[in-house]
Design a protein around this motif. Sequence first.
Motif, PDB file in Angstrom:
ATOM      1  N   ARG A 180      23.578  24.990  21.982  1.00 43.72           N
ATOM      2  CA  ARG A 180      22.192  25.292  22.354  1.00 43.72           C
ATOM      3  C   ARG A 180      21.873  24.769  23.755  1.00 43.72           C
ATOM      4  O   ARG A 180      21.198  25.438  24.537  1.00 43.72           O
ATOM      5  N   CYS A 228      13.542  25.148  19.419  1.00 40.28           N
ATOM      6  CA  CYS A 228      14.206  24.100  20.210  1.00 40.28           C
ATOM      7  C   CYS A 228      13.250  22.953  20.514  1.00 40.28           C
ATOM      8  O   CYS A 228      13.640  21.772  20.486  1.00 40.28           O
ATOM      9  N   GLY A 254      14.569  20.101  18.319  1.00 42.60           N
ATOM     10  CA  GLY A 254      15.524  19.509  19.245  1.00 42.60           C
ATOM     11  C   GLY A 254      15.184  18.071  19.598  1.00 42.60           C
ATOM     12  O   GLY A 254      14.138  17.541  19.231  1.00 42.60           O
ATOM     13  N   GLU A 292      17.385  18.595  24.943  1.00 45.73           N
ATOM     14  CA  GLU A 292      17.160  19.965  24.487  1.00 45.73           C
ATOM     15  C   GLU A 292      15.686  20.349  24.628  1.00 45.73           C
ATOM     16  O   GLU A 292      15.356  21.455  25.079  1.00 45.73           O
TER      17      GLU A 292
END
Length: 435
Positions: free
Chosen positions: A89, A123, A127, A131
């Motif tokens: 990612r 995200c 995250g 991120e």
Amino acid sequence: MAPPCVRADRGLSPRSAGGPGSGRAVSHASEEETGSEVLSHCSSASEGGSPAEEPAGSEAAGEQGQEEEAEERLKEHMDNLLDKSARTRLAALQSLRLAFSSRALSEFLLEHRLTLTDSLEKCLKKGKGEEQALAGTVLTLLCLQMGSGPEGEEVFRSMKPLLISILTDSMASPAARQSCATALGMCCYIAAADLEDLVSCLSCLESIFSPPSTPEGGSAPSQHGPLHCSALQSWSLLLTICPPSHIKSILDNGWLRLPLLLASSNVALRILAGETVALVFELAQDMEVDLCHQDTVFLCAQLKGLATESNKYRAKTDRRKQRSIFRDILHFIESGEHQEETVRFGLECMDLDSWARQRTYQAFKEVLSSGICHHLQNNELLREIFGLGPPLVLDAAALKASKVSHFEKHLYNSAASKARTKARSRVRDKRVDVL
């Protein structure tokens, strides 16, 4: 030698700012670096034969193939945003950031904005640290690509609550909060349609950098310096598009808290605070509001101290940069004259002849990095903001004529370096031993 530039129209759009000024410096940006960056991150087409040896039809087909391959890679990166691996990612976010900052992709992103917005939201929610910070940056670039139309407003409205939530969460990663502060300010500047959204974003950002949010003692904590800088930069950017009624309330109530930030131990925050004070004075000047009273006497004394500071416990480069900028700020407050800067990109150039215009340019430059030159030439939103008019349409001969060879660049840089050395030697401190 640098090619002559076509001076941009200074006409102001609803989200642009300008003012009086005088000449000072020129900023140069490399189109070749931007172009290579686009090719390296947005396509991986293999090299073919010489264009002179190929028919025009095959060349057009090759360009179309490169574009399709670049779009497939972007779709792959977007799919990877939902991968279980955090490393995958992160790599996808980094690739999207480079692609969005170095190339205009508005048509492609209009078709995929909903999918991308949902992925970025995940995200940001699930995250960690890096991120979240990268997701905030990609979201800013997405909004910049969408522009100020209904699509950009939709992206901003859907992500605004999450950005504010992360920004105001003291337990969140400092890098994530800093990225969200930038994203909130930029997306609001680009896409906010209601005054209520603008005022709420201003209040949220002010709560981050204002003195009440810092520990007793007056200076911002060193570990939160970048967060304070991003919040203050976004707040001052939004100040440039505030209606006169709201600016009047800030001039009456809030602006005197800004000088307290001039005592910060963070040099970037001190400089930003000084530039924001100059911006407030400029806005007051445009509204014919007099800010010259007893408090500004102390402010000018504070600015003079920063413009001549020589404390050895501060880094030499920091002292030099601080003195230079605060001299300009003090000169503007005392005389009302702004030191103008000229930015060249391609065959065009534009003047940063006010603090509002300079703040706007610096905010976009920080987000786009080396891609600022490409976007100033091709992004309709930026050209509208800075009053540049429609993008120039140039033929191959004009593009070739505008490019400077490496040898000519070398000669120009050598001559400039020699002249700079001579100029500096005249004012450089000559230290000698005293017997």
